[in-house]
Design an enzyme around this catalytic site. Structure first.
Site, PDB file in Angstrom:
ATOM      1  N   LYS A   1       1.277   3.620   3.982  1.00 28.12           N
ATOM      2  CA  LYS A   1       2.455   2.974   3.389  1.00 28.12           C
ATOM      3  C   LYS A   1       2.773   1.722   4.211  1.00 28.12           C
ATOM      4  O   LYS A   1       3.275   1.814   5.329  1.00 28.12           O
ATOM      5  CB  LYS A   1       3.675   3.913   3.400  1.00 28.12           C
ATOM      6  CG  LYS A   1       3.522   5.119   2.457  1.00 28.12           C
ATOM      7  CD  LYS A   1       2.917   6.284   3.199  1.00 28.12           C
ATOM      8  CE  LYS A   1       2.502   7.395   2.260  1.00 28.12           C
ATOM      9  NZ  LYS A   1       3.534   8.338   2.001  1.00 28.12           N
TER      10      LYS A   1
ATOM     11  N   HIS B   1      -3.085   7.381   1.807  1.00 29.43           N
ATOM     12  CA  HIS B   1      -1.735   7.787   2.206  1.00 29.43           C
ATOM     13  C   HIS B   1      -0.995   6.705   2.992  1.00 29.43           C
ATOM     14  O   HIS B   1       0.153   6.894   3.407  1.00 29.43           O
ATOM     15  CB  HIS B   1      -1.838   9.080   3.047  1.00 29.43           C
ATOM     16  CG  HIS B   1      -0.575   9.871   3.116  1.00 29.43           C
ATOM     17  ND1 HIS B   1       0.098  10.098   4.300  1.00 29.43           N
ATOM     18  CD2 HIS B   1       0.162  10.479   2.152  1.00 29.43           C
ATOM     19  CE1 HIS B   1       1.171  10.834   4.062  1.00 29.43           C
ATOM     20  NE2 HIS B   1       1.238  11.071   2.766  1.00 29.43           N
TER      21      HIS B   1
ATOM     22  N   ASP C   1       4.876 -12.267   2.649  1.00 28.34           N
ATOM     23  CA  ASP C   1       4.596 -13.435   3.496  1.00 28.34           C
ATOM     24  C   ASP C   1       4.309 -12.961   4.923  1.00 28.34           C
ATOM     25  O   ASP C   1       3.325 -12.287   5.146  1.00 28.34           O
ATOM     26  CB  ASP C   1       5.735 -14.455   3.418  1.00 28.34           C
ATOM     27  CG  ASP C   1       5.827 -15.107   2.034  1.00 28.34           C
ATOM     28  OD1 ASP C   1       4.828 -15.039   1.283  1.00 28.34           O
ATOM     29  OD2 ASP C   1       6.894 -15.643   1.688  1.00 28.34           O
TER      30      ASP C   1
ATOM     31  N   ALA D   1       0.861  -1.183   0.000  1.00 32.53           N
ATOM     32  CA  ALA D   1       0.000   0.000   0.000  1.00 32.53           C
ATOM     33  C   ALA D   1       0.891   1.224   0.000  1.00 32.53           C
ATOM     34  O   ALA D   1       1.819   1.329   0.804  1.00 32.53           O
ATOM     35  CB  ALA D   1      -0.912   0.001   1.225  1.00 32.53           C
ATOM     36  N   SER D   2       0.618   2.145  -0.922  1.00 36.51           N
ATOM     37  CA  SER D   2       1.425   3.351  -1.039  1.00 36.51           C
ATOM     38  C   SER D   2       0.572   4.441  -1.669  1.00 36.51           C
ATOM     39  O   SER D   2      -0.515   4.165  -2.191  1.00 36.51           O
ATOM     40  CB  SER D   2       2.659   3.068  -1.907  1.00 36.51           C
ATOM     41  OG  SER D   2       3.547   4.173  -1.914  1.00 36.51           O
ATOM     42  N   LEU D   3       1.065   5.674  -1.612  1.00 38.58           N
ATOM     43  CA  LEU D   3       0.372   6.762  -2.297  1.00 38.58           C
ATOM     44  C   LEU D   3       0.424   6.533  -3.807  1.00 38.58           C
ATOM     45  O   LEU D   3      -0.576   6.657  -4.508  1.00 38.58           O
ATOM     46  CB  LEU D   3       1.012   8.109  -1.920  1.00 38.58           C
ATOM     47  CG  LEU D   3       0.511   9.357  -2.635  1.00 38.58           C
ATOM     48  CD1 LEU D   3      -0.971   9.586  -2.361  1.00 38.58           C
ATOM     49  CD2 LEU D   3       1.332  10.581  -2.213  1.00 38.58           C
ATOM     50  N   TYR D   4       1.609   6.163  -4.298  1.00 38.04           N
ATOM     51  CA  TYR D   4       1.783   5.929  -5.738  1.00 38.04           C
ATOM     52  C   TYR D   4       3.031   5.099  -5.997  1.00 38.04           C
ATOM     53  O   TYR D   4       3.866   4.905  -5.108  1.00 38.04           O
ATOM     54  CB  TYR D   4       1.875   7.263  -6.495  1.00 38.04           C
ATOM     55  CG  TYR D   4       3.154   8.061  -6.228  1.00 38.04           C
ATOM     56  CD1 TYR D   4       4.162   8.129  -7.180  1.00 38.04           C
ATOM     57  CD2 TYR D   4       3.336   8.738  -5.025  1.00 38.04           C
ATOM     58  CE1 TYR D   4       5.329   8.857  -6.941  1.00 38.04           C
ATOM     59  CE2 TYR D   4       4.492   9.466  -4.775  1.00 38.04           C
ATOM     60  CZ  TYR D   4       5.480   9.525  -5.734  1.00 38.04           C
ATOM     61  OH  TYR D   4       6.636  10.229  -5.488  1.00 38.04           O
ATOM     62  N   LEU D   5       3.151   4.612  -7.209  1.00 39.23           N
ATOM     63  CA  LEU D   5       4.359   3.950  -7.701  1.00 39.23           C
ATOM     64  C   LEU D   5       4.947   4.863  -8.773  1.00 39.23           C
ATOM     65  O   LEU D   5       4.245   5.256  -9.712  1.00 39.23           O
ATOM     66  CB  LEU D   5       4.009   2.585  -8.297  1.00 39.23           C
ATOM     67  CG  LEU D   5       5.128   1.849  -9.058  1.00 39.23           C
ATOM     68  CD1 LEU D   5       6.206   1.359  -8.098  1.00 39.23           C
ATOM     69  CD2 LEU D   5       4.562   0.669  -9.856  1.00 39.23           C
ATOM     70  N   GLY D   6       6.210   5.217  -8.625  1.00 39.34           N
ATOM     71  CA  GLY D   6       6.859   6.099  -9.597  1.00 39.34           C
ATOM     72  C   GLY D   6       7.064   5.419 -10.936  1.00 39.34           C
ATOM     73  O   GLY D   6       6.759   4.229 -11.116  1.00 39.34           O
ATOM     74  N   THR D   7       7.635   6.167 -11.890  1.00 32.92           N
ATOM     75  CA  THR D   7       7.737   5.658 -13.262  1.00 32.92           C
ATOM     76  C   THR D   7       9.182   5.582 -13.764  1.00 32.92           C
ATOM     77  O   THR D   7       9.411   5.432 -14.965  1.00 32.92           O
ATOM     78  CB  THR D   7       6.923   6.560 -14.224  1.00 32.92           C
ATOM     79  OG1 THR D   7       7.412   7.912 -14.115  1.00 32.92           O
ATOM     80  CG2 THR D   7       5.449   6.534 -13.887  1.00 32.92           C
ATOM     81  N   GLY D   8      10.149   5.672 -12.862  1.00 33.94           N
ATOM     82  CA  GLY D   8      11.556   5.646 -13.262  1.00 33.94           C
ATOM     83  C   GLY D   8      12.125   4.239 -13.361  1.00 33.94           C
ATOM     84  O   GLY D   8      11.405   3.239 -13.228  1.00 33.94           O
TER      85      GLY D   8
END
EC number: 2.7.8.5
Length: 513
Positions: free
Chosen positions: A175, A173, A180, A77-84
């Protein structure tokens, strides 16, 4: 500047509902914070299962290692996943692990569940969604991507507010990164900055199945009331679920509250039963034979010396547990106790400010200097946000000076060339102790957004173990080492000049960032 006018319908903040603390600190028992288990599940573990990380690189390497080793579940769970490139490598690790699971004999066991925010995860042409679609296409039976959309962004407001600005209304929001039975709690997002030069906090809870189950169920519950990403980049709600911005808002929030509270209450009941069983088996009247008889061979665990309490804050759904616990900790901290509180965005709620200024403990508050603020150098209106934080900080410091509390309440600014600052949480040192016995770590920033707008989660870690207390103390020292004490002269420096329009606008918009 005119972009802020789009927020006009929401500029009058709702009156905060402050719930009275559940009870005062309880001095008896294994530790004085057992009252928290009246609100949330209490997980007793061995301190040897807790590892405090210190750097973004360490966090990134651990994520990759844990993904590659996962056999049953990966929950992120996160705010977003970056694109780099670094984020792409994480996706490749997931793909590789899923491929291995698919090739294993029998049906594949591995399940991957990813929860992100809809607005932040959809920003731009290349975004979190486009990064994850290949996984959905390749492993449709094993991968789930949920995108939470706040119920408060709807109707005309949703049509008028442009991309980026729509994120001010409310976000997912939380994180938490789970593999497992290993759980990483942090304030860091899945983005290259958080893997390289954006300082945050990170703690690994190893071999903790009950805690992993809890956070799996929590992410599932939020996922169930979120939009589900499809292989063609469309989204849809689960069958029969009320839509977050097209459906009835009250009905949606009631369903979400029920789902999340079911997770909290069922885990709390399970842990209470476990605690009662352990307590009765450890009474003087019970023989060693009966204690051993109730355990399966080889399953004897060391006596817990550390307790984990998950604290959830989801005000849009009427859930205010984190707020209640934080307020109680601040209220009940005794004279000569020390609280080290840190936030990447210093914008405390009025309730937290009043408690800090009106109670007896010593406070050392660590915040970002303007040049390590995540918005420093941003284009447009966002570029003025560091100045707004300077203005808020100056106002608070002036109040501290007016009340002659400079000795008891000290502000310190984190500054580190080439880095930004995103760490949040607190460490509590009891009176007369050189080591902390409690820390809060997770996603909340102690600001209005964290309390009223966003979905947040952190854990309270309480420990009697000196080695773990030392780990937490070293973590705190390492962060504060890169800071300077704020004084009147701090605000006289040329780079602290705040333009008049920023001063005028800040009171209107401070509840949105």
């Amino acid at each position: 500047r005119s972009s802020w006018l789009l927020l006009a319908p929401l500029l009058t903040p709702p009156v905060p509902v402050i719930t009275a603390p559940p009870c005062s600190l309880c001095p008896e028992g294994a530790h004085r914070f057992q009252w928290i288990r009246n609100l949330v599940p209490e997980f007793g573990i061995s301190s040897s299962h807790v590892k405090v990380l210190s750097s973004p690189a360490e966090f990134y390497e651990l994520l990759k290692m844990q993904i590659k080793a996962a056999k049953q579940r990966v929950v992120m769970a996160s705010l977003y996943l970056g694109t780099g490139l670094l984020e792409q490598e994480l996706v490749y690790c997931l793909e590789e692990t899923l491929e291995k699971s698919l090739q294993a004999k029998g049906s594949p066991d591995l399940r991957v569940s990813i929860l992100l925010d809809y607005t932040r995860g959809s920003r731009g042409r290349k975004n979190s969604r486009t990064m994850l679609i290949p996984l959905l296409q390749r492993f449709p039976e094993q991968v789930r991507v949920s995108l939470f959309h706040t119920p408060n962004l709807r109707g005309l407001l949703r049509l008028l507010i442009p991309e980026r600005f729509n994120e001010t209304i409310g976000l997912q929001h939380i994180k938490v990164y789970l593999f497992d039975d290993n759980v990483i709690l942090s304030g860091a997002n899945l983005s290259d900055l958080y893997f390289t030069n954006r300082q945050d906090r990170y703690v690994l809870l190893q071999d903790s199945p009950e805690i992993a189950d809890f956070f799996t169920e929590l992410v599932d519950a939020i996922g169930d009331v979120s939009l589900q990403l499809q292989q063609d980049d469309t989204v849809q709600m689960m069958e029969g679920m009320v839509h977050p911005y097209q459906g009835d808002k009250v009905a949606y929030c009631e369903i979400a509250n029920r789902r999340v509270m079911e997770v909290i209450n069922s885990a709390r009941t399970r842990q209470e039963l476990l605690h009662a069983k352990t307590f009765h088996s450890s009474q003087p009247g019970s023989s060693l034979l009966s204690q051993q008889g109730s355990q399966a061979p080889g399953s004897l665990k060391p006596e817990p010396d550390t307790w984990i309490y998950p604290l959830i804050q989801m005000k849009p759904f009427g859930i205010q547990i984190d707020e209640m616990v934080t307020e109680t900790l601040l209220t009940e901290a005794e004279r000569d106790a020390r609280i080290y509180l840190t936030t990447g965005y210093f914008n405390l709620t009025q309730a937290y400010m009043d408690l800090i200024l009106g109670t007896r403990a010593e406070y050392r508050i660590l915040l970002a200097s303007p040049e390590v603020n995540g918005f420093f150098g941003a284009k447009g209106v966002a570029g003025a946000i560091p100045a707004a934080y300077v203005y808020i900080e100056h106002q608070f410091y002036s109040e501290v000076c007016y009340l002659q509390q400079q000795e008891r309440v000290q502000l310190q600014e984190y500054s580190r060339a080439g880095w930004t600052f995103h760490a949040k949480g607190l460490w509590l040192y009891l009176a007369g102790s050189d080591l902390p016995c409690l820390t809060l770590i997770g996603s909340p920033n102690f600001g209005y957004r964290s309390v009223h707008r966003d979905l947040e989660a952190q854990v309270a870690i309480v420990t009697e173990n000196k080695a773990l207390q030392q780990q937490l103390h070293q973590e705190q020292k390492q962060l504060y080492l890169c800071s300077g004490v704020v004084s009147t002269s701090t605000f006289e420096q040329p780079d602290r000049y705040v333009k008049l329009w920023v001063k005028l606008v800040t009171p209107l918009i401070k509840n949105f960032f």
